[in-house]
Scaffold this motif. Structure first.
Motif, PDB file in Angstrom:
ATOM      1  N   GLN A  82       0.861  -1.176   0.000  1.00 14.84           N
ATOM      2  CA  GLN A  82       0.000   0.000   0.000  1.00 14.84           C
ATOM      3  C   GLN A  82       0.896   1.224   0.000  1.00 14.84           C
ATOM      4  N   MET A  83       0.754   2.053  -1.017  1.00 14.94           N
ATOM      5  CA  MET A  83       1.594   3.236  -1.163  1.00 14.94           C
ATOM      6  C   MET A  83       0.727   4.474  -1.070  1.00 14.94           C
ATOM      7  N   SER A  84       1.105   5.397  -0.221  1.00 12.05           N
ATOM      8  CA  SER A  84       0.360   6.643  -0.084  1.00 12.05           C
ATOM      9  C   SER A  84       1.315   7.817  -0.197  1.00 12.05           C
ATOM     10  N   SER A  85       0.735   9.001  -0.333  1.00  9.91           N
ATOM     11  CA  SER A  85       1.539  10.226  -0.480  1.00  9.91           C
ATOM     12  C   SER A  85       2.625  10.033  -1.528  1.00  9.91           C
ATOM     13  N   LEU A  86       2.251   9.503  -2.659  1.00 10.70           N
ATOM     14  CA  LEU A  86       3.229   9.189  -3.696  1.00 10.70           C
ATOM     15  C   LEU A  86       3.886  10.451  -4.230  1.00 10.70           C
ATOM     16  N   LYS A  87       5.166  10.297  -4.584  1.00  8.56           N
ATOM     17  CA  LYS A  87       5.973  11.397  -5.092  1.00  8.56           C
ATOM     18  C   LYS A  87       6.486  11.027  -6.481  1.00  8.56           C
ATOM     19  N   PRO A  88       6.833  12.019  -7.289  1.00  4.87           N
ATOM     20  CA  PRO A  88       7.392  11.700  -8.619  1.00  4.87           C
ATOM     21  C   PRO A  88       8.613  10.796  -8.538  1.00  4.87           C
ATOM     22  N   GLU A  89       9.392  10.923  -7.486  1.00  8.18           N
ATOM     23  CA  GLU A  89      10.585  10.073  -7.351  1.00  8.18           C
ATOM     24  C   GLU A  89      10.248   8.620  -7.024  1.00  8.18           C
ATOM     25  N   ASP A  90       8.985   8.319  -6.774  1.00 11.45           N
ATOM     26  CA  ASP A  90       8.559   6.923  -6.588  1.00 11.45           C
ATOM     27  C   ASP A  90       8.316   6.234  -7.930  1.00 11.45           C
ATOM     28  N   THR A  91       8.403   6.974  -9.005  1.00 14.48           N
ATOM     29  CA  THR A  91       8.200   6.399 -10.333  1.00 14.48           C
ATOM     30  C   THR A  91       9.246   5.330 -10.612  1.00 14.48           C
ATOM     31  N   ALA A  92       8.777   4.129 -10.937  1.00 12.53           N
ATOM     32  CA  ALA A  92       9.669   2.994 -11.158  1.00 12.53           C
ATOM     33  C   ALA A  92       8.836   1.777 -11.548  1.00 12.53           C
ATOM     34  N   VAL A  93       9.534   0.743 -11.962  1.00 16.97           N
ATOM     35  CA  VAL A  93       8.903  -0.567 -12.090  1.00 16.97           C
ATOM     36  C   VAL A  93       9.055  -1.257 -10.734  1.00 16.97           C
ATOM     37  N   TYR A  94       7.948  -1.734 -10.204  1.00 10.74           N
ATOM     38  CA  TYR A  94       7.946  -2.370  -8.891  1.00 10.74           C
ATOM     39  C   TYR A  94       7.866  -3.883  -9.066  1.00 10.74           C
ATOM     40  N   TYR A  95       8.744  -4.567  -8.347  1.00 11.21           N
ATOM     41  CA  TYR A  95       8.833  -6.023  -8.426  1.00 11.21           C
ATOM     42  C   TYR A  95       8.576  -6.656  -7.068  1.00 11.21           C
TER      43      TYR A  95
END
Length: 126
Positions: A82-95
């Motif tokens: 669960q991801m909240s308060s997302l930021k542009p730097e969280d942009t990625a492929v998640y594995y």
């Protein structure tokens, strides 16, 4: 044949939330530690969060602490992020990843984890 299938990624705006899921099949992983990693373009794959087999111990990267929550449902052979308060730097492929050799979190390096999903893209716009 073991398969890990991630879902839940997408394009969101900064401040939004997303919930990633990773469903495992082919064998039961109720006694294995699980984790989430991410990889942004041009960067190395990095640890995001890990959880032990019972779900009562978790570990987070500094960047994720306080904003992300890892959990698991052993009855469904599934883990979540669960991801909240997302930021542009969280942009990625998640594995998602599973440690085939340990019930506890052994560490944060990718080579400790044997099984991997194909990844799901998370893009956070500013």
């Amino acid at each position: 044949q073991v398969q890990l299938v991630e879902s839940g990624g997408g394009l969101v705006q900064a401040g939004d939330s997303l919930r990633l899921s990773c469903a495992a099949s082919g064998r039961t992983f109720s006694t294995n530690a699980m984790a989430w990693f991410r990889q942004a373009p041009g960067k190395e794959r990095e640890f995001v969060a890990g959880i032990n087999w019972r779900g009562d111990f978790t570990q987070y990267a500094k960047s994720a602490k306080g904003r992300f929550t890892i959990s698991r449902d052993n009855t469904k052979n599934t883990e979540y992020l669960q991801m909240s308060s997302l930021k542009p730097e969280d942009t990625a492929v998640y594995y998602c990843a599973i440690d085939s050799g340990s019930a506890a979190i052994r560490g944060i390096t990718a080579n400790l984890y044997f099984y991997w999903g194909q990844g799901t893209q998370v893009t956070v716009s500013s």
